[in-house]
Design a protein around this motif. Structure first.
Motif, PDB file in Angstrom:
ATOM      1  N   GLY A 378       0.805  -1.204   0.000  1.00 46.46           N
ATOM      2  CA  GLY A 378       0.000   0.000   0.000  1.00 46.46           C
ATOM      3  C   GLY A 378       0.842   1.260   0.000  1.00 46.46           C
ATOM      4  N   VAL A 379       0.130   2.381   0.210  1.00 46.96           N
ATOM      5  CA  VAL A 379       0.746   3.703   0.209  1.00 46.96           C
ATOM      6  C   VAL A 379       0.286   4.432   1.458  1.00 46.96           C
ATOM      7  CG1 VAL A 379       0.911   5.923  -0.983  1.00 46.96           C
ATOM      8  CG2 VAL A 379       0.859   3.795  -2.306  1.00 46.96           C
ATOM      9  N   LEU A 380       1.214   5.123   2.109  1.00 48.71           N
ATOM     10  CA  LEU A 380       0.916   5.879   3.321  1.00 48.71           C
ATOM     11  C   LEU A 380       1.156   7.357   3.046  1.00 48.71           C
ATOM     12  CD1 LEU A 380       0.381   6.127   6.420  1.00 48.71           C
ATOM     13  CD2 LEU A 380       2.858   5.857   6.724  1.00 48.71           C
ATOM     14  N   LEU A 381       0.143   8.172   3.376  1.00 53.30           N
ATOM     15  CA  LEU A 381       0.253   9.625   3.297  1.00 53.30           C
ATOM     16  C   LEU A 381       0.212  10.146   4.727  1.00 53.30           C
ATOM     17  CD1 LEU A 381       0.355  12.159   1.530  1.00 53.30           C
ATOM     18  CD2 LEU A 381      -2.126  12.066   1.360  1.00 53.30           C
ATOM     19  N   ALA A 382       1.298  10.784   5.180  1.00 54.50           N
ATOM     20  CA  ALA A 382       1.423  11.102   6.608  1.00 54.50           C
ATOM     21  C   ALA A 382       1.899  12.531   6.815  1.00 54.50           C
ATOM     22  CB  ALA A 382       2.395  10.125   7.273  1.00 54.50           C
ATOM     23  N   ILE A 383       1.565  13.040   8.026  1.00 57.74           N
ATOM     24  CA  ILE A 383       2.068  14.329   8.497  1.00 57.74           C
ATOM     25  C   ILE A 383       2.765  14.086   9.832  1.00 57.74           C
ATOM     26  CG2 ILE A 383       1.509  16.692   9.155  1.00 57.74           C
ATOM     27  CD1 ILE A 383      -1.035  16.487   7.571  1.00 57.74           C
ATOM     28  N   ARG A 384       4.000  14.562   9.947  1.00 50.63           N
ATOM     29  CA  ARG A 384       4.740  14.427  11.204  1.00 50.63           C
ATOM     30  C   ARG A 384       5.361  15.774  11.540  1.00 50.63           C
ATOM     31  NH1 ARG A 384       4.898   8.831  11.440  1.00 50.63           N
ATOM     32  NH2 ARG A 384       5.018   7.809   9.396  1.00 50.63           N
ATOM     33  N   GLN A 385       5.407  16.088  12.835  1.00 44.60           N
ATOM     34  CA  GLN A 385       5.981  17.352  13.269  1.00 44.60           C
ATOM     35  C   GLN A 385       7.485  17.196  13.440  1.00 44.60           C
ATOM     36  OE1 GLN A 385       4.127  19.061  16.735  1.00 44.60           O
ATOM     37  NE2 GLN A 385       4.619  21.134  16.076  1.00 44.60           N
ATOM     38  N   ARG A 386       8.234  18.116  12.848  1.00 42.23           N
ATOM     39  CA  ARG A 386       9.696  18.121  12.946  1.00 42.23           C
ATOM     40  C   ARG A 386      10.142  19.537  13.316  1.00 42.23           C
ATOM     41  NH1 ARG A 386       8.807  13.585  13.128  1.00 42.23           N
ATOM     42  NH2 ARG A 386       9.620  11.850  11.854  1.00 42.23           N
ATOM     43  N   GLY A 387      10.280  19.785  14.621  1.00 41.64           N
ATOM     44  CA  GLY A 387      10.663  21.109  15.080  1.00 41.64           C
ATOM     45  C   GLY A 387       9.594  22.123  14.736  1.00 41.64           C
ATOM     46  N   GLY A 388       9.983  23.194  14.045  1.00 36.56           N
ATOM     47  CA  GLY A 388       9.018  24.221  13.666  1.00 36.56           C
ATOM     48  C   GLY A 388       8.429  24.008  12.294  1.00 36.56           C
ATOM     49  N   THR A 389       8.474  22.755  11.813  1.00 35.72           N
ATOM     50  CA  THR A 389       7.931  22.455  10.488  1.00 35.72           C
ATOM     51  C   THR A 389       7.031  21.231  10.556  1.00 35.72           C
ATOM     52  OG1 THR A 389       9.774  21.005   9.854  1.00 35.72           O
ATOM     53  CG2 THR A 389      10.012  23.365   9.380  1.00 35.72           C
ATOM     54  N   TRP A 390       6.202  21.099   9.518  1.00 32.37           N
ATOM     55  CA  TRP A 390       5.426  19.886   9.318  1.00 32.37           C
ATOM     56  C   TRP A 390       6.048  19.105   8.153  1.00 32.37           C
ATOM     57  CZ3 TRP A 390       2.308  18.385  12.956  1.00 32.37           C
ATOM     58  CH2 TRP A 390       1.628  19.315  13.747  1.00 32.37           C
ATOM     59  N   GLN A 391       6.329  17.840   8.414  1.00 32.78           N
ATOM     60  CA  GLN A 391       6.906  16.984   7.379  1.00 32.78           C
ATOM     61  C   GLN A 391       5.803  16.131   6.765  1.00 32.78           C
ATOM     62  OE1 GLN A 391      10.870  15.129   7.788  1.00 32.78           O
ATOM     63  NE2 GLN A 391       9.814  13.150   7.645  1.00 32.78           N
ATOM     64  N   ILE A 392       5.566  16.331   5.466  1.00 39.55           N
ATOM     65  CA  ILE A 392       4.552  15.560   4.732  1.00 39.55           C
ATOM     66  C   ILE A 392       5.262  14.441   3.995  1.00 39.55           C
ATOM     67  CG2 ILE A 392       2.714  15.668   3.028  1.00 39.55           C
ATOM     68  CD1 ILE A 392       2.476  18.638   3.599  1.00 39.55           C
ATOM     69  N   GLU A 393       4.843  13.200   4.250  1.00 42.05           N
ATOM     70  CA  GLU A 393       5.518  12.026   3.698  1.00 42.05           C
ATOM     71  C   GLU A 393       4.579  11.234   2.795  1.00 42.05           C
ATOM     72  OE1 GLU A 393       6.899   9.688   6.916  1.00 42.05           O
ATOM     73  OE2 GLU A 393       8.225  11.233   7.744  1.00 42.05           O
ATOM     74  N   VAL A 394       5.165  10.674   1.752  1.00 38.83           N
ATOM     75  CA  VAL A 394       4.475   9.712   0.892  1.00 38.83           C
ATOM     76  C   VAL A 394       5.345   8.460   0.867  1.00 38.83           C
ATOM     77  CG1 VAL A 394       3.590   9.196  -1.401  1.00 38.83           C
ATOM     78  CG2 VAL A 394       3.412  11.524  -0.505  1.00 38.83           C
ATOM     79  N   CYS A 395       4.850   7.395   1.501  1.00 37.93           N
ATOM     80  CA  CYS A 395       5.612   6.146   1.615  1.00 37.93           C
ATOM     81  C   CYS A 395       4.897   5.050   0.843  1.00 37.93           C
ATOM     82  CB  CYS A 395       5.767   5.735   3.075  1.00 37.93           C
ATOM     83  SG  CYS A 395       6.387   7.049   4.149  1.00 37.93           S
ATOM     84  N   ASP A 396       5.665   4.167   0.227  1.00 38.69           N
ATOM     85  CA  ASP A 396       5.060   3.053  -0.517  1.00 38.69           C
ATOM     86  C   ASP A 396       5.882   1.798  -0.315  1.00 38.69           C
ATOM     87  OD1 ASP A 396       7.053   2.614  -2.813  1.00 38.69           O
ATOM     88  OD2 ASP A 396       6.621   4.746  -3.058  1.00 38.69           O
ATOM     89  N   THR A 397       5.315   0.671  -0.697  1.00 38.91           N
ATOM     90  CA  THR A 397       5.990  -0.633  -0.630  1.00 38.91           C
ATOM     91  C   THR A 397       6.269  -1.126  -2.040  1.00 38.91           C
ATOM     92  OG1 THR A 397       3.843  -1.738  -0.530  1.00 38.91           O
ATOM     93  CG2 THR A 397       4.900  -1.210   1.564  1.00 38.91           C
ATOM     94  N   GLY A 398       6.658  -0.205  -2.916  1.00 40.90           N
ATOM     95  CA  GLY A 398       6.839  -0.535  -4.324  1.00 40.90           C
ATOM     96  C   GLY A 398       8.226  -1.024  -4.674  1.00 40.90           C
ATOM     97  N   ILE A 399       8.627  -0.783  -5.908  1.00 41.78           N
ATOM     98  CA  ILE A 399       9.870  -1.341  -6.439  1.00 41.78           C
ATOM     99  C   ILE A 399      11.103  -0.647  -5.900  1.00 41.78           C
ATOM    100  CG2 ILE A 399       8.771  -2.109  -8.560  1.00 41.78           C
ATOM    101  CD1 ILE A 399       9.909   0.344  -9.932  1.00 41.78           C
ATOM    102  N   GLY A 400      10.964   0.577  -5.363  1.00 41.36           N
ATOM    103  CA  GLY A 400      12.109   1.300  -4.847  1.00 41.36           C
ATOM    104  C   GLY A 400      12.952   1.911  -5.958  1.00 41.36           C
ATOM    105  N   VAL A 401      13.996   2.587  -5.531  1.00 44.08           N
ATOM    106  CA  VAL A 401      14.904   3.255  -6.470  1.00 44.08           C
ATOM    107  C   VAL A 401      16.315   2.780  -6.201  1.00 44.08           C
ATOM    108  CG1 VAL A 401      15.747   5.477  -7.337  1.00 44.08           C
ATOM    109  CG2 VAL A 401      13.402   5.284  -6.478  1.00 44.08           C
TER     110      VAL A 401
END
Length: 614
Positions: A378-401
């Motif tokens: 699947g694919v995960l769309l996430a928001i995580r707090q990193r200091g004074g910023t918001w980190q928006i992540e897109v994670c997948d279980t695909g073929i990779g790079v």
């Protein structure tokens, strides 16, 4: 004169005949460069005429200490005349250089300069003849050293036009070599060989200097030619980019029209729908249309990025609502691929100060890539707090790079081999757009990946504090991404005039307004608009399309209508993104809606405008 001409054509020694072809002007050099080479040789000759009166006077005085000076004095006076003659030469050369090309300059001035250096060379040898009746070993030795210095200097600076130097060399040093028998009647047999050795060395030095001048000129010409070619190629690429962007700007208006009409017709159908079983289908249709609209905007956004017309506007964005909407867009795609699409959002409200359109472009491209290259998991769309910023992540279980490809994935048109084998769609532009948008936002962008295990892309945006959020809440620039999937409530009041020359879009406007209970008139040009007003119809809201088929400006028409009805509220509608009239409208404070318009925004605007008028 025959004697002078004969001396000028003295054959070169056999050891230097291999350089004879260099005497002729090269044919691979432009006329301007020929003029440049000729000027170098000319300037060296002029410099010689400047210093020779002093040298000649000192030589005459040196000889006159023990011998008669009058012949040497007359000889020195001759060089004083040459000093004044040089001014005339400079004037004539500059005049011809402004009025003649390189070939004409060479044809006129090379023979003329050869005649001058012939006289100059013979004049340098004259002291040996003038003092032959009463020779002085010290004076002759000094004068040979003077001629050697002059010839060596000219070998370094007069050789751009080699034929001029060769004539001077033959008439000065070679003649002086022949006269060494007269200058040293008792010692010539060991002095002359040394003079001949200097002849060979100096001539070889002259040939090397000439080659150096030619090489430098050819390098300058090559650099100039490459610079010209680069400039022409750059201008051609810029013209092609402008033409492409102009085409997209023109085509986008026509392409947006049917999408614009569809969005209004779907809303009108939703208002009239009485069958509850059709409501989910209409909601899916509305969501699909919005997805198509966003994808279509992505294509145009790439054109904007390339043309540099995007203006970055940092405003407050509600990230939870923002990502919820993006996740809805990809729910059907993930379901069709049998993948799990998950959201990980913080419990507290997450607000960021950023440009919502550019951030949306980044996340959309990352999500498309994640789903395209993931076969299991699947694919995960996430928001995580990193200091004074918001980190928006897109994670997948695909073929990779692969590691060797990670440094190239943001390049345009780059796709790794595994990607081509898995999905042939796309052209490798998605991550290039992501990188450009992140650069415009000045937001950190990074990724981590393991081949065969998946990838994680993330971008960080500045978080917005609660104090700033409360201060901005009443500001018109405060935006929270909110989308409505349900039918909008009827307005049931007010009068609206729509100026739209496309019949299909006009019918869609009419169906939408009628479904909301708004009294609407649809006109296609200024004549119809003012005729409608003359019948007694008084609209509280005016909506004008910018591009009208009659060649009229929608903005000018909107201003004319509002002068006629000053209490009305007005807005512009257009499918273009960089038309000058739209920029002027926004500068003057008019609202500009981009096609396909957000139906919820139109509903909110009309509700406020019509209720205020009531």
């Amino acid at each position: 004169m025959r004697f002078i001409s004969w001396l000028g054509r003295i054959q070169m020694p056999s050891m230097m005949r291999e350089y004879a072809q260099l005497i002729h002007p090269p044919t691979d050099i432009s006329p301007d460069k020929h003029t440049q080479l000729l000027r170098m040789s000319f300037e060296r000759l002029i410099y010689g005429f400047t210093v020779m009166p002093i040298i000649a006077a000192l030589a005459a005085l040196f000889y006159g200490r023990q011998h008669s000076i009058w012949l040497m004095g007359l000889w020195a006076v001759g060089y004083v005349g040459a000093f004044f003659y040089r001014k005339r030469l400079i004037y004539e050369f500059d005049e011809d250089a402004h009025s003649m090309d390189g070939h004409a300059m060479m044809a006129r001035w090379v023979p003329k300069l050869k005649r001058i250096v012939t006289m100059h060379g013979l004049a340098l040898c004259a002291p040996f003849v003038l003092t032959a009746s009463d020779p002085s070993f010290e004076f002759n030795t000094l004068w040979y050293l003077v001629i050697a210095a002059i010839v060596a200097s000219n070998a370094a600076h007069q050789t751009p036009v080699l034929g001029i130097f060769v004539r001077f060399f033959n008439c000065s040093w070679n003649v002086a070599t022949l006269l060494s028998v007269i200058a040293y009647p008792d010692d010539w047999y060991y002095i002359t060989p040394m003079i001949l050795m200097f002849t060979g060395a100096n001539y070889r030095h002259a040939m090397m200097a000439h080659k150096f001048f030619l090489q430098q000129v050819r390098l300058e010409e090559s650099s100039t030619r490459l610079a010209t070619q680069f400039k022409e190629a750059k201008e051609a690429a810029e013209d092609a980019l402008i033409a492409k962007n102009r085409f997209l700007a023109t085509a986008s208006h026509d392409l947006r029209q049917p999408v614009h009409a569809m969005s209004m017709l779907i809303e009108a159908i939703s208002q009239r729908n009485q069958d509850a079983t059709l409501s989910p289908a209409l909601a899916d249709l509305r969501s699909s249309l919005r997805s198509m609209n966003l994808m279509f905007n992505s294509l145009l956004d790439l054109s904007k990025l390339e043309s540099g017309v995007i203006a970055v506007e940092h405003k407050p964005v509600h990230l939870q609502a923002f990502l919820h909407e993006i996740a809805r867009l990809f729910e059907h795609d993930a379901r069709d691929r049998r993948l799990e699409l998950r959201l990980h959002l913080p419990k507290q409200a997450a607000f960021a100060q950023t440009d919502a359109n550019l951030l949306r472009q980044i996340i959309l491209n990352l999500m498309q890539n994640a789903l395209r290259y993931t076969q299991h998991g699947g694919v995960l769309l996430a928001i995580r707090q990193r200091g004074g910023t918001w980190q928006i992540e897109v994670c997948d279980t695909g073929i990779g790079v692969a590691k060797e490809s990670q440094s190239d994935i943001y390049l345009p048109y780059f796709r790794q081999k595994l990607a081509w084998g898995l999905d042939s769609e796309g052209h490798g532009l998605g991550l290039s757009v992501v990188a450009r948008c992140a650069l415009l936002l000045k937001s950190p962008l990074d990724m981590s990946s393991r081949l065969g295990r998946g990838s994680r892309f993330w971008i960080r945006v500045p978080s917005l504090s609660a104090g700033v959020l409360q201060t901005s809440a009443g500001d018109a620039s405060f935006e929270i991404a909110s989308y409505k999937d349900h039918a909008l409530s009827p307005i049931n009041q007010g009068h609206c005039l729509i100026v739209e020359d496309d019949p299909q879009v006009g019918r869609a406007w009419q169906a939408l307004m009628q479904s909301w209970g708004v009294d609407v008139r649809i006109v296609s040009n200024s004549a119809e608009a003012f005729e409608c007003l003359s019948t007694g119809f008084v609209p509280q809201a005016l909506v004008c399309d910018e591009r009208l088929r009659a060649g009229e400006s929608g903005f000018e028409l909107l201003k004319a209508l509002m002068e006629r009805i000053p209490q009305a509220r007005g807005a512009m509608v257009s499918g273009e993104f960089n038309a000058p009239a739209l920029a002027q409208a926004e500068e003057e404070g008019f609202l500009v809606l981009r096609k396909p318009v957000d139906i919820g925004l139109v509903h909110d605007l009309l509700s406020r405008w019509l209720m205020a008028q009531r």
